[in-house]
Motif scaffolding. Structure first.
Motif, PDB file in Angstrom:
ATOM      1  N   SER A  82      -4.970  -2.689  -2.837  1.00  0.00           N
ATOM      2  CA  SER A  82      -4.134  -3.325  -1.687  1.00  0.00           C
ATOM      3  C   SER A  82      -3.738  -4.455  -1.977  1.00  0.00           C
ATOM      4  CB  SER A  82      -4.782  -3.121  -0.319  1.00  0.00           C
ATOM      5  OG  SER A  82      -4.035  -3.498   0.544  1.00  0.00           O
ATOM      6  N   LEU A  83      -4.652  -5.492  -2.393  1.00  0.00           N
ATOM      7  CA  LEU A  83      -4.278  -6.853  -2.645  1.00  0.00           C
ATOM      8  C   LEU A  83      -3.369  -6.948  -4.051  1.00  0.00           C
ATOM      9  CD1 LEU A  83      -7.565  -8.424  -1.726  1.00  0.00           C
ATOM     10  CD2 LEU A  83      -5.520  -8.488  -0.592  1.00  0.00           C
ATOM     11  N   GLN A  84      -3.862  -6.106  -4.972  1.00  0.00           N
ATOM     12  CA  GLN A  84      -3.014  -6.014  -6.145  1.00  0.00           C
ATOM     13  C   GLN A  84      -1.532  -5.675  -5.714  1.00  0.00           C
ATOM     14  OE1 GLN A  84      -4.028  -7.296  -9.288  1.00  0.00           O
ATOM     15  NE2 GLN A  84      -1.965  -7.154  -9.759  1.00  0.00           N
ATOM     16  N   ARG A  85      -1.252  -4.749  -5.188  1.00  0.00           N
ATOM     17  CA  ARG A  85       0.054  -4.122  -4.805  1.00  0.00           C
ATOM     18  C   ARG A  85       0.944  -5.235  -4.226  1.00  0.00           C
ATOM     19  NH1 ARG A  85      -2.478   0.306  -2.918  1.00  0.00           N
ATOM     20  NH2 ARG A  85      -1.571  -0.028  -1.144  1.00  0.00           N
ATOM     21  N   ARG A  86       0.133  -6.046  -3.002  1.00  0.00           N
ATOM     22  CA  ARG A  86       0.864  -6.881  -2.439  1.00  0.00           C
ATOM     23  C   ARG A  86       1.152  -8.190  -3.306  1.00  0.00           C
ATOM     24  NH1 ARG A  86      -1.398  -3.757   0.639  1.00  0.00           N
ATOM     25  NH2 ARG A  86      -0.478  -3.411   2.895  1.00  0.00           N
ATOM     26  N   SER A  87       0.245  -8.557  -4.335  1.00  0.00           N
ATOM     27  CA  SER A  87       0.551  -9.759  -5.158  1.00  0.00           C
ATOM     28  C   SER A  87       1.715  -9.227  -5.933  1.00  0.00           C
ATOM     29  CB  SER A  87      -0.804  -9.901  -6.100  1.00  0.00           C
ATOM     30  OG  SER A  87      -0.495 -10.715  -7.027  1.00  0.00           O
ATOM     31  N   GLU A  88       1.726  -8.084  -6.634  1.00  0.00           N
ATOM     32  CA  GLU A  88       2.844  -7.923  -7.510  1.00  0.00           C
ATOM     33  C   GLU A  88       4.142  -7.672  -6.688  1.00  0.00           C
ATOM     34  OE1 GLU A  88       1.532  -4.066  -8.786  1.00  0.00           O
ATOM     35  OE2 GLU A  88       0.190  -4.786 -10.108  1.00  0.00           O
ATOM     36  N   PHE A  89       4.233  -7.500  -5.394  1.00  0.00           N
ATOM     37  CA  PHE A  89       5.723  -7.452  -4.610  1.00  0.00           C
ATOM     38  C   PHE A  89       5.887  -8.681  -4.231  1.00  0.00           C
ATOM     39  CE2 PHE A  89       7.465  -7.284  -0.392  1.00  0.00           C
ATOM     40  CZ  PHE A  89       8.630  -6.759  -0.905  1.00  0.00           C
ATOM     41  N   LEU A  90       4.797  -9.596  -3.511  1.00  0.00           N
ATOM     42  CA  LEU A  90       5.052 -10.745  -3.161  1.00  0.00           C
ATOM     43  C   LEU A  90       5.368 -12.019  -4.041  1.00  0.00           C
ATOM     44  CD1 LEU A  90       2.591 -10.845  -0.179  1.00  0.00           C
ATOM     45  CD2 LEU A  90       4.780 -10.764  -0.096  1.00  0.00           C
ATOM     46  N   THR A 109      -1.951  -8.498   5.429  1.00  0.00           N
ATOM     47  CA  THR A 109      -2.345  -7.482   6.319  1.00  0.00           C
ATOM     48  C   THR A 109      -1.300  -6.434   6.672  1.00  0.00           C
ATOM     49  OG1 THR A 109      -1.926  -8.991   8.254  1.00  0.00           O
ATOM     50  CG2 THR A 109      -4.001  -9.258   7.159  1.00  0.00           C
ATOM     51  N   TYR A 110       0.011  -6.570   6.668  1.00  0.00           N
ATOM     52  CA  TYR A 110       1.190  -5.858   6.902  1.00  0.00           C
ATOM     53  C   TYR A 110       1.309  -4.715   5.871  1.00  0.00           C
ATOM     54  CZ  TYR A 110       2.235  -9.035  10.655  1.00  0.00           C
ATOM     55  OH  TYR A 110       2.218  -9.676  11.978  1.00  0.00           O
ATOM     56  N   SER A 111       1.751  -3.596   6.405  1.00  0.00           N
ATOM     57  CA  SER A 111       2.102  -2.497   5.492  1.00  0.00           C
ATOM     58  C   SER A 111       3.218  -2.967   4.629  1.00  0.00           C
ATOM     59  CB  SER A 111       2.276  -1.456   6.331  1.00  0.00           C
ATOM     60  OG  SER A 111       3.059  -0.348   5.342  1.00  0.00           O
ATOM     61  N   LEU A 112       2.794  -2.627   3.227  1.00  0.00           N
ATOM     62  CA  LEU A 112       3.630  -3.026   2.047  1.00  0.00           C
ATOM     63  C   LEU A 112       4.912  -1.960   2.397  1.00  0.00           C
ATOM     64  CD1 LEU A 112       4.361  -4.302  -0.380  1.00  0.00           C
ATOM     65  CD2 LEU A 112       2.897  -2.794  -2.070  1.00  0.00           C
ATOM     66  N   CYS A 172      11.483   2.282   5.761  1.00  0.00           N
ATOM     67  CA  CYS A 172      10.627   2.168   6.472  1.00  0.00           C
ATOM     68  C   CYS A 172       9.550   3.641   6.524  1.00  0.00           C
ATOM     69  CB  CYS A 172      10.521   2.168   8.157  1.00  0.00           C
ATOM     70  SG  CYS A 172      11.269   0.330   8.504  1.00  0.00           S
ATOM     71  N   ARG A 173      10.251   4.614   5.864  1.00  0.00           N
ATOM     72  CA  ARG A 173       9.607   5.895   5.805  1.00  0.00           C
ATOM     73  C   ARG A 173       9.239   5.860   4.059  1.00  0.00           C
ATOM     74  NH1 ARG A 173      13.913   7.451   9.062  1.00  0.00           N
ATOM     75  NH2 ARG A 173      15.079   8.198   7.213  1.00  0.00           N
ATOM     76  N   GLY A 174       9.352   4.972   3.553  1.00  0.00           N
ATOM     77  CA  GLY A 174       9.004   5.032   2.296  1.00  0.00           C
ATOM     78  C   GLY A 174      10.309   5.495   1.076  1.00  0.00           C
ATOM     79  N   GLU A 175      11.360   5.424   1.751  1.00  0.00           N
ATOM     80  CA  GLU A 175      12.426   5.929   0.500  1.00  0.00           C
ATOM     81  C   GLU A 175      13.227   4.725   0.266  1.00  0.00           C
ATOM     82  OE1 GLU A 175      14.850   8.669   2.947  1.00  0.00           O
ATOM     83  OE2 GLU A 175      13.175   9.983   3.750  1.00  0.00           O
ATOM     84  N   VAL A 176      13.996   4.601  -0.673  1.00  0.00           N
ATOM     85  CA  VAL A 176      14.902   3.688  -1.105  1.00  0.00           C
ATOM     86  C   VAL A 176      16.130   4.092  -1.312  1.00  0.00           C
ATOM     87  CG1 VAL A 176      15.361   1.503  -2.945  1.00  0.00           C
ATOM     88  CG2 VAL A 176      12.895   2.449  -2.391  1.00  0.00           C
ATOM     89  N   PRO A 177      16.922   3.709  -0.045  1.00  0.00           N
ATOM     90  CA  PRO A 177      18.541   4.179  -0.202  1.00  0.00           C
ATOM     91  C   PRO A 177      19.255   3.602  -1.022  1.00  0.00           C
ATOM     92  CG  PRO A 177      17.747   3.506   2.179  1.00  0.00           C
ATOM     93  CD  PRO A 177      16.636   3.132   1.132  1.00  0.00           C
ATOM     94  N   ALA A 178      20.300   4.164  -1.666  1.00  0.00           N
ATOM     95  CA  ALA A 178      20.866   3.747  -2.674  1.00  0.00           C
ATOM     96  C   ALA A 178      21.467   2.510  -2.430  1.00  0.00           C
ATOM     97  CB  ALA A 178      22.049   4.538  -3.275  1.00  0.00           C
TER      98      ALA A 178
END
Length: 183
Positions: A82-90, A109-112, A172-178
């Protein structure tokens, strides 16, 4: 913390010593009880390993780890993945400085997928389309409630960007609109 009633007095003393010494959270701090709760069931080796992981993952100094933990002890309960994914994103995707994150550990602490990414995509869309009057601090954008975020950043643009509400909901549902795919 009723669960701490089952912990031995010696274990509590050890946890208090770790919170004060290893993590640097003073006993009088409002976050002391939260830090104590975060480490109450961990031994010193596990706490040390978590601190080392935070330092490595976010390129934090000992002082920055201390700041992050004293402001948001919940970071100690996050998984390595979880921390690794947040680090990569942030850090990698958003370009935030490690120190910025250390002073704002609530970001971790927030949902990625449910909060951080969708709000980033929405704000980036608004900015790239000239719909924001000035840059917004990412932390302040994330910290407001969902209702306030939608009222402040989505609804005012329903005429200029009629698809924004649907795209944000999809994100918010995990999709990435075009329209939220940026190059």
């Amino acid at each position: 913390m009723p669960s701490t009633l089952s912990i031995s007095t010696e274990r509590i003393r050890t946890a208090v010593a770790c919170v004060q010494g290893l993590l640097g959270v003073p006993r009088g701090s409002p976050m002391f009880k939260h830090a104590l709760q975060a480490v109450a069931f961990l031994n010193k080796e596990k706490i040390t390993a978590k601190v080392e992981h935070l330092k490595k993952t976010f390129s934090w100094s000992d002082a920055e780890v201390g700041i992050a933990v004293s402001k948001g002890p919940a970071v100690l309960s996050r998984t390595k993945e979880s921390l690794q994914r947040r680090s990569e994103f942030l850090i990698s995707e958003l370009g935030l400085e490690p120190a910025y994150i250390a002073y704002r550990p609530a970001l971790l602490t927030y949902s990625l997928e449910g909060r951080l990414r969708p709000r980033y995509y929405a704000m980036k869309f608004l900015k790239e389309n000239g719909l924001l009057d000035h840059d917004r601090d990412f932390y302040n954008t994330v910290m407001v409630s969902e209702k306030v975020f939608v009222e402040k950043f989505i609804c005012p643009h329903k005429d200029a960007a009629p698809h924004l509400a649907d795209d944000y909901g999809a994100a918010c549902r995990g999709e990435v609109p075009a329209r939220f795919s940026f190059t």
